[in-house]
Design a protein around this motif. Structure first.
Motif, PDB file in Angstrom:
ATOM      1  N   ALA A 141      -3.570  16.859  44.502  1.00  0.00           N
ATOM      2  CA  ALA A 141      -4.579  15.885  44.917  1.00  0.00           C
ATOM      3  C   ALA A 141      -5.951  16.543  45.043  1.00  0.00           C
ATOM      4  N   ALA A 142      -5.992  17.761  45.596  1.00  0.00           N
ATOM      5  CA  ALA A 142      -7.274  18.474  45.704  1.00  0.00           C
ATOM      6  C   ALA A 142      -7.850  18.772  44.322  1.00  0.00           C
ATOM      7  N   LEU A 143      -7.000  19.202  43.388  1.00  0.00           N
ATOM      8  CA  LEU A 143      -7.461  19.470  42.027  1.00  0.00           C
ATOM      9  C   LEU A 143      -7.963  18.194  41.358  1.00  0.00           C
ATOM     10  N   LEU A 144      -7.281  17.091  41.604  1.00  0.00           N
ATOM     11  CA  LEU A 144      -7.688  15.814  41.020  1.00  0.00           C
ATOM     12  C   LEU A 144      -9.045  15.369  41.547  1.00  0.00           C
ATOM     13  N   MET A 145      -9.236  15.502  42.853  1.00  0.00           N
ATOM     14  CA  MET A 145     -10.475  15.020  43.470  1.00  0.00           C
ATOM     15  C   MET A 145     -11.668  15.916  43.171  1.00  0.00           C
ATOM     16  N   LEU A 146     -11.446  17.197  42.982  1.00  0.00           N
ATOM     17  CA  LEU A 146     -12.559  18.132  42.839  1.00  0.00           C
ATOM     18  C   LEU A 146     -12.863  18.518  41.396  1.00  0.00           C
ATOM     19  N   VAL A 147     -11.863  18.472  40.508  1.00  0.00           N
ATOM     20  CA  VAL A 147     -12.063  18.984  39.146  1.00  0.00           C
ATOM     21  C   VAL A 147     -11.693  17.971  38.076  1.00  0.00           C
ATOM     22  N   LEU A 148     -10.522  17.368  38.185  1.00  0.00           N
ATOM     23  CA  LEU A 148      -9.955  16.630  37.054  1.00  0.00           C
ATOM     24  C   LEU A 148     -10.615  15.285  36.798  1.00  0.00           C
ATOM     25  N   TRP A 149     -10.960  14.548  37.877  1.00  0.00           N
ATOM     26  CA  TRP A 149     -11.444  13.189  37.632  1.00  0.00           C
ATOM     27  C   TRP A 149     -12.749  13.163  36.830  1.00  0.00           C
ATOM     28  N   PRO A 150     -13.714  14.067  37.075  1.00  0.00           N
ATOM     29  CA  PRO A 150     -14.911  14.017  36.213  1.00  0.00           C
ATOM     30  C   PRO A 150     -14.583  14.306  34.746  1.00  0.00           C
ATOM     31  N   VAL A 151     -13.667  15.234  34.495  1.00  0.00           N
ATOM     32  CA  VAL A 151     -13.286  15.549  33.117  1.00  0.00           C
ATOM     33  C   VAL A 151     -12.638  14.341  32.463  1.00  0.00           C
ATOM     34  N   ASP A 152     -11.736  13.675  33.190  1.00  0.00           N
ATOM     35  CA  ASP A 152     -11.041  12.505  32.635  1.00  0.00           C
ATOM     36  C   ASP A 152     -12.025  11.394  32.286  1.00  0.00           C
ATOM     37  N   LEU A 153     -12.912  11.053  33.231  1.00  0.00           N
ATOM     38  CA  LEU A 153     -13.855   9.960  32.986  1.00  0.00           C
ATOM     39  C   LEU A 153     -14.853  10.317  31.885  1.00  0.00           C
ATOM     40  N   PHE A 154     -15.329  11.561  31.887  1.00  0.00           N
ATOM     41  CA  PHE A 154     -16.283  11.968  30.852  1.00  0.00           C
ATOM     42  C   PHE A 154     -15.642  11.904  29.466  1.00  0.00           C
ATOM     43  N   ALA A 155     -14.383  12.346  29.352  1.00  0.00           N
ATOM     44  CA  ALA A 155     -13.707  12.344  28.064  1.00  0.00           C
ATOM     45  C   ALA A 155     -13.518  10.917  27.556  1.00  0.00           C
ATOM     46  N   VAL A 156     -13.114  10.015  28.439  1.00  0.00           N
ATOM     47  CA  VAL A 156     -12.907   8.628  28.010  1.00  0.00           C
ATOM     48  C   VAL A 156     -14.236   7.979  27.643  1.00  0.00           C
ATOM     49  N   THR A 157     -15.249   8.210  28.468  1.00  0.00           N
ATOM     50  CA  THR A 157     -16.570   7.624  28.185  1.00  0.00           C
ATOM     51  C   THR A 157     -17.119   8.120  26.850  1.00  0.00           C
ATOM     52  N   LEU A 158     -17.033   9.418  26.635  1.00  0.00           N
ATOM     53  CA  LEU A 158     -17.533   9.995  25.392  1.00  0.00           C
ATOM     54  C   LEU A 158     -16.695   9.553  24.197  1.00  0.00           C
ATOM     55  N   GLY A 159     -15.393   9.528  24.375  1.00  0.00           N
ATOM     56  CA  GLY A 159     -14.510   9.194  23.275  1.00  0.00           C
ATOM     57  C   GLY A 159     -14.574   7.739  22.863  1.00  0.00           C
ATOM     58  N   VAL A 160     -15.062   6.877  23.734  1.00  0.00           N
ATOM     59  CA  VAL A 160     -15.155   5.449  23.411  1.00  0.00           C
ATOM     60  C   VAL A 160     -16.563   5.071  22.967  1.00  0.00           C
ATOM     61  N   THR A 161     -17.573   5.534  23.692  1.00  0.00           N
ATOM     62  CA  THR A 161     -18.943   5.087  23.409  1.00  0.00           C
ATOM     63  C   THR A 161     -19.497   5.649  22.105  1.00  0.00           C
ATOM     64  N   VAL A 162     -19.206   6.919  21.794  1.00  0.00           N
ATOM     65  CA  VAL A 162     -19.773   7.520  20.580  1.00  0.00           C
ATOM     66  C   VAL A 162     -19.279   6.815  19.311  1.00  0.00           C
ATOM     67  N   PRO A 163     -17.960   6.653  19.097  1.00  0.00           N
ATOM     68  CA  PRO A 163     -17.543   5.939  17.876  1.00  0.00           C
ATOM     69  C   PRO A 163     -18.031   4.494  17.828  1.00  0.00           C
ATOM     70  N   VAL A 164     -17.977   3.787  18.991  1.00  0.00           N
ATOM     71  CA  VAL A 164     -18.397   2.390  19.009  1.00  0.00           C
ATOM     72  C   VAL A 164     -19.887   2.267  18.662  1.00  0.00           C
ATOM     73  N   ALA A 165     -20.697   3.158  19.247  1.00  0.00           N
ATOM     74  CA  ALA A 165     -22.148   3.093  18.980  1.00  0.00           C
ATOM     75  C   ALA A 165     -22.457   3.372  17.509  1.00  0.00           C
ATOM     76  N   LEU A 166     -21.790   4.355  16.922  1.00  0.00           N
ATOM     77  CA  LEU A 166     -22.040   4.672  15.514  1.00  0.00           C
ATOM     78  C   LEU A 166     -21.541   3.552  14.598  1.00  0.00           C
ATOM     79  N   LEU A 167     -20.351   3.010  14.877  1.00  0.00           N
ATOM     80  CA  LEU A 167     -19.810   1.944  14.033  1.00  0.00           C
ATOM     81  C   LEU A 167     -20.649   0.671  14.114  1.00  0.00           C
ATOM     82  N   ALA A 168     -21.264   0.444  15.257  1.00  0.00           N
ATOM     83  CA  ALA A 168     -22.042  -0.787  15.447  1.00  0.00           C
ATOM     84  C   ALA A 168     -23.475  -0.680  14.942  1.00  0.00           C
TER      85      ALA A 168
END
Length: 429
Positions: free
Chosen positions: A120-147
């Protein structure tokens, strides 16, 4: 497509056309949101607890926060099903008693709780920003280029489109080039999210797997299944006892009374003699049935506990038995039943095989262990493996987690010791 592991799915050609990329994205997104919400909830409580710990009242709050890993790990095990079909079992023990106090004592003294707190400490301090950043980057970049062609066409040829705030499109060729780059980015991001989700799941499994690995998990599951089987056996034996007591015994009593009345109303002769013998046989059958019911689970054990039942066994023994067994507590039904029948069989062996004229039953309950010792002054020479039924007693004790030891040198004396780790029932301590 369901697979045991996302890492295996990544190397398959059908990966891009399957549900694995969106499942991996949902897995990362769910963990990112969970970590962020947990941080927002825990951080102020932790600060308040630290500030109030000077006044002592903050210590229980900090102690409660140590259990944040339990629900966090539970959610992680549930989320992990999105990308990995293998179950991730927890290593928590079943509390020995019902109630919050027993549950808290068990949780604070087992390794799995602290493993989950670390996760839980690792999730709250390290993992959640990596998870959200990866999903945000992985979705917005292809969608923006395709559109890009759609946006360029909507705004008109005279306008320009700033793609991702980094690339300015001023013509149709540039727009279609950006769209083609979007297809490449879509493939790269799909595999990137899949790889990150696989690594993320492997990390969670490594942290949250019970100590000892798969073999210890199997041992724990076998122990739990053994307890369930013992409880089911005791419940079935109780049902048989009730059926015999309330059904067959009552019918035999009624039959005995009817034969007795018929015997009184019948004049002397062969018929009266037959009725007399039938009445006597019915009486003997009733006595044997009562002994059978007593042997299944004696009412004295159910109503008054182990000490009273053991004392009754000693009183009815053919050999003089001194009793120094004092136990005021009550124990789970399976423990009391196993202990009673071990003593009963030990006294039966003592009377049949030991050649003793005196025996003794001692023991008690201390430190979470129920101890019973049956000794005699007989000839000795008893052996657990010699076919005297002692191996059956050892098996019966082992079923409830106990052990049986025997000391019986030739010439005597014989000492049989039973030790069963157990918890006394809370309302009887």
């Amino acid at each position: 497509m369901y697979a045991q592991n996302l890492r295996q799915a990544l190397v398959r050609p059908r990966f891009l056309g399957s549900w694995w990329p969106p499942r991996a994205a949902v897995y990362l997104l769910a963990n990112g949101v969970t970590g962020l919400l947990a941080l927002l909830a825990v951080l102020p409580l932790f600060v308040v607890g630290v500030l109030l710990s000077v006044l002592v009242v903050g210590i229980p709050l900090l102690a409660g926060l140590a259990l944040i890993g339990v629900p966090a790990a539970g959610l992680e095990r549930w989320f992990l099903r999105l990308i990995d079909g293998r179950p991730l079992r927890h290593g928590h023990r079943v509390p020995p008693r019902p109630g919050l106090t027993s549950w808290l004592r068990t949780r604070y003294t087992e390794p799995s709780t602290w493993q989950e707190l670390g996760f839980a400490a690792l999730l709250m301090l390290v993992l959640w920003p990596v998870d959200l950043f990866a999903v945000t980057l992985g979705v917005t970049v292809p969608v923006a280029l395709l559109a890009t062609p759609v946006l360029f066409g909507t705004l008109g040829d005279a306008e320009q489109v700033n793609v991702l705030k980094a690339y300015v499109v001023t013509s149709w060729p540039q727009a279609f080039t950006a769209s083609a780059a979007g297809l490449v980015a879509l493939v790269v991001c799909a595999y990137g999210i899949g790889l990150l989700a696989a690594a993320r799941g492997a990390l969670s499994r490594a942290i949250l797997s019970p100590p000892g690995g798969w073999l210890d998990q199997q041992v724990v599951e076998l122990a739990r299944s053994r307890v369930r089987l013992v409880d089911a056996f005791e419940a079935e034996r109780g049902r048989i006892e009730r059926d015999l007591h309330d059904g067959a015994q009552q019918r035999l009593v009624a039959l005995t009374m009817m034969l007795g009345l018929a015997r009184l109303d019948t004049p002397a002769g062969p018929l009266a003699d037959q009725l007399s013998r039938a009445h006597d046989e019915a009486g003997l059958a009733l006595v044997q049935l009562r002994e059978l019911i007593r042997g299944i689970h004696p009412p004295l054990l159910t109503d008054f506990g182990l000490e009273a039942a053991v004392t009754d066994l000693a009183t009815r023994s053919a050999v003089r038995i001194d009793v120094g067994f004092a136990v005021t507590q009550r124990f789970p039904r399976s423990v009391e039943s196993a202990a009673f029948f071990v003593v009963s069989e030990a006294l039966a062996n003592l009377a049949k095989h030991a050649g003793a004229d005196r025996g003794e039953i001692t023991g008690g309950y201390s430190g979470g262990n129920l101890t019973i010792e049956v000794s005699d002054n007989g000839r000795g020479g008893a052996d657990i493996g010699a076919g005297t039924g002692l191996i059956g007693l050892a098996d019966r004790v082992s079923v409830v987690g106990g052990r049986l030891s025997l000391s019986s040198p030739v010439g005597g004396p014989t000492r049989l010791v039973v030790e069963i780790p157990c918890q006394a029932l809370p309302d009887c301590e």
